[in-house]
Design an enzyme around this catalytic site. Structure first.
Site, short mmCIF file in Angstrom:
data_model
loop_
_atom_site.label_atom_id
_atom_site.label_comp_id
_atom_site.label_asym_id
_atom_site.label_seq_id
_atom_site.Cartn_x
_atom_site.Cartn_y
_atom_site.Cartn_z
N GLY A 69 0.82 -1.21 0.00
CA GLY A 69 0.00 0.00 0.00
C GLY A 69 0.85 1.26 0.00
O GLY A 69 0.52 2.26 -0.65
N THR A 70 1.94 1.21 0.72
CA THR A 70 2.83 2.37 0.79
C THR A 70 3.34 2.73 -0.61
O THR A 70 3.32 3.89 -1.02
CB THR A 70 4.02 2.07 1.72
OG1 THR A 70 3.50 1.78 3.03
CG2 THR A 70 4.99 3.23 1.80
N ASN A 148 -7.49 4.43 9.20
CA ASN A 148 -7.08 3.15 9.78
C ASN A 148 -7.23 3.11 11.29
O ASN A 148 -7.38 2.04 11.87
CB ASN A 148 -5.64 2.83 9.39
CG ASN A 148 -4.71 4.01 9.49
OD1 ASN A 148 -4.91 5.03 8.83
ND2 ASN A 148 -3.70 3.90 10.34
N SER A 196 -4.02 -2.65 -0.37
CA SER A 196 -2.93 -3.48 0.11
C SER A 196 -3.50 -4.85 0.48
O SER A 196 -4.45 -4.94 1.26
CB SER A 196 -2.28 -2.82 1.33
OG SER A 196 -1.27 -3.67 1.84
N GLY A 197 -2.89 -5.91 -0.04
CA GLY A 197 -3.43 -7.25 0.14
C GLY A 197 -3.58 -7.68 1.59
O GLY A 197 -4.58 -8.29 1.96
N HIS A 198 -2.57 -7.33 2.44
CA HIS A 198 -2.60 -7.90 3.79
C HIS A 198 -3.70 -7.32 4.67
O HIS A 198 -3.93 -7.81 5.77
CB HIS A 198 -1.21 -7.79 4.45
CG HIS A 198 -0.82 -6.43 4.92
ND1 HIS A 198 -0.93 -6.05 6.24
CD2 HIS A 198 -0.29 -5.37 4.27
CE1 HIS A 198 -0.47 -4.81 6.37
NE2 HIS A 198 -0.08 -4.38 5.19
N THR A 234 9.97 -8.04 -11.79
CA THR A 234 9.30 -9.30 -12.08
C THR A 234 8.09 -9.47 -11.16
O THR A 234 8.19 -9.27 -9.95
CB THR A 234 10.28 -10.48 -11.90
OG1 THR A 234 11.38 -10.26 -12.79
CG2 THR A 234 9.62 -11.82 -12.19
N CYS A 323 4.83 4.05 18.43
CA CYS A 323 5.97 3.94 19.32
C CYS A 323 7.25 4.04 18.50
O CYS A 323 7.53 3.18 17.68
CB CYS A 323 5.93 2.60 20.05
SG CYS A 323 7.22 2.46 21.28
C1 LIG Z 1 -4.68 3.64 5.45
C2 LIG Z 1 -3.39 2.95 5.16
N1 LIG Z 1 -2.66 3.32 4.11
C3 LIG Z 1 -1.50 2.72 3.80
C4 LIG Z 1 -0.99 1.69 4.56
C5 LIG Z 1 0.31 1.05 4.19
O1 LIG Z 1 0.09 -0.19 3.59
P1 LIG Z 1 1.29 -1.27 3.51
O2 LIG Z 1 1.47 -1.81 4.87
O3 LIG Z 1 0.80 -2.32 2.55
O4 LIG Z 1 2.47 -0.57 2.98
C6 LIG Z 1 -1.71 1.27 5.68
C7 LIG Z 1 -1.18 0.18 6.56
O5 LIG Z 1 -1.21 0.28 7.76
C8 LIG Z 1 -2.95 1.90 5.98
O6 LIG Z 1 -3.68 1.53 7.04
#
Ligand SMILES: Cc1ncc(COP(=O)(O)O)c(C=O)c1O
Length: 387
Positions: A69-70, A148, A196-198, A234, A323
């Site tokens: 996601g980042t 989040n 983001s998949g996780h 890849t 933290c």
């Molecule tokens: C709102 C939001 N954006 C972006 C991210 C970042 O995603 P990733 O952990 O896949 O880099 C997170 C993960 O905590 C998130 O909650």
């Protein structure tokens, strides 16, 4: 164990594990190779792209697989700036994830200015400020779909309406919304969207960037011609297969009333805690928020101490505090909502998933009530945190 930290990460769905496993061991061909053995990998990428596109109501050609996601967030912002070379201004909000806020801050060193929109006491982005923030050199507005920490939903559809026809890109960080609320923002109003998949039962290390087909895109990673030249490297075939399957399962879950089921479990949990734990209060809007998230403060208690106690009971949730270097700093989201440090430091986030059961909710309530009572009995009223 009681896992109530699904906004941090989720368990990979067993069906997702089954789908991805053959791509480690038997079907490991490089999808870019021309021979027959690699065809299965290539076909698997196509299927996953279709699954994700269906999940977003998008076209397969609009889906770019990234590493997380980042990366999706960074790539969206970087692309909007590079695609419009004369424009050096961004608009975002005070409650974004650091993958947006810190990247915007880093761009200041390159002369990019960012206007940060405030939120109201409910944690909702104040859209009134958006129009005033726009400038002739605004390249991109980036607003998260769901926060989040609090789960509060942002008025992204309204922002899209406001921006329509102005030649400004709109990006939404939908990372914490996926699998919890429908993602129907691909009618042209939202140009870029991150997943983001996780966060929805696929593994860590796979992200999505939706790129509207009418938008000019400049790649963040440059190298091979993968992903139609939009993301070199890849392809992580097992992870891509996984996120495709996870998107399909998430769409099924939502289509079959999963959102309402999550909300009823969350509401039961929250109502019991608010009723039975003295000094418990909710943070953020009760209505316009994700169905799985409850963000609560416990007056006079310290979130760090509560987490230690809950850990001993195998109950996992999180504090809104970050933290770093041993120092717990209060959440920027809580501060942006106008709460003081004390309330911020006494807050916990509980986030459910489609695997959360009623029995787990009942156990979680009992443990929380007991833990809060125990801590309060150890601490005279009025004292917070380690003295
Ligand atoms: C709102 C939001 N954006 C972006 C991210 C970042 O995603 P990733 O952990 O896949 O880099 C997170 C993960 O905590 C998130 O909650």
């Amino acid at each position: 164990m009681l896992y109530f930290d699904n906004n941090a990460t989720t368990r990979v769905d067993p069906a997702v594990v089954d789908a991805m496993l053959p791509f480690f061991s038997e079907k490991y061909g490089n999808p870019s190779a021309g021979y027959r053995f690699a065809r299965e990998s290539r076909a698997a990428l196509d299927t996953a792209r279709e699954q994700v596109a269906a999940f977003l109501g998008a076209e397969a050609s609009e889906i770019v697989f990234t590493g997380c996601g980042t990366e999706s967030n960074n790539a969206a912002i970087a692309s909007a700036l590079r695609a419009q070379p004369g424009k050096r201004h961004l608009v975002t909000s005070a409650v974004e994830h650091s993958a947006v806020l810190k990247y915007c801050a880093a761009l200041a060193g390159e002369g990019v200015e960012t206007t940060v929109l405030p939120v109201d006491g409910d944690g909702r982005i104040a859209l009134e400020g958006l129009e005033a923030a726009l400038r002739p050199d605004t390249a991109l507005v980036t607003l998260m779909l769901a926060n989040n920490e609090t789960g509060v939903l942002s008025p992204v559809a309204e922002a899209a309406e406001l921006l329509r026809g102005r030649g400004i890109f709109l990006h939404t960080d939908a990372v914490n919304a996926a699998g919890k609320v429908p993602l129907s923002f691909t009618d042209g109003g939202v140009h870029l969207l991150s997943l983001s998949g996780h966060k929805f039962h696929a593994p860590k290390g796979i992200g999505i960037l939706y790129v509207n087909r009418h938008v000019r895109f400049h790649p963040f990673l440059v190298g091979g011609g993968q992903e139609g030249g939009r993301r070199a490297g890849t392809e992580a075939v097992p992870n891509i297969v996984a996120i495709g399957k996870a998107a399909e399962l998430a769409a099924d879950f939502l289509a079959n009333g999963g959102g309402a089921r999550l909300a009823s479990l969350r509401d039961r949990f929250e109502a019991e805690i608010l009723a039975r734990v003295p000094g418990a209060v909710r943070n953020g809007s009760a209505v316009r928020r994700l169905p799985n998230t409850s963000h609560l403060s416990f007056e006079g208690l310290d979130a760090g101490e509560m987490l230690l106690l809950l850990d001993q009971k195998d109950f996992y949730c999180s504090s809104g505090s970050a933290c770093s270097t041993g120092k717990v700093s209060p959440s920027h989201v809580m501060l942006a909502m106008g709460h003081g440090e004390e309330r911020a430091r006494s807050s916990l986030r509980f986030s459910l998933s489609r695997f959360t059961t009623e029995a787990e909710v009942d156990q979680a309530i009992a443990i929380m009530v007991g833990a809060a009572g125990k801590l309060r009995s150890l601490r005279p009223p009025g004292l917070v945190g380690g003295a």
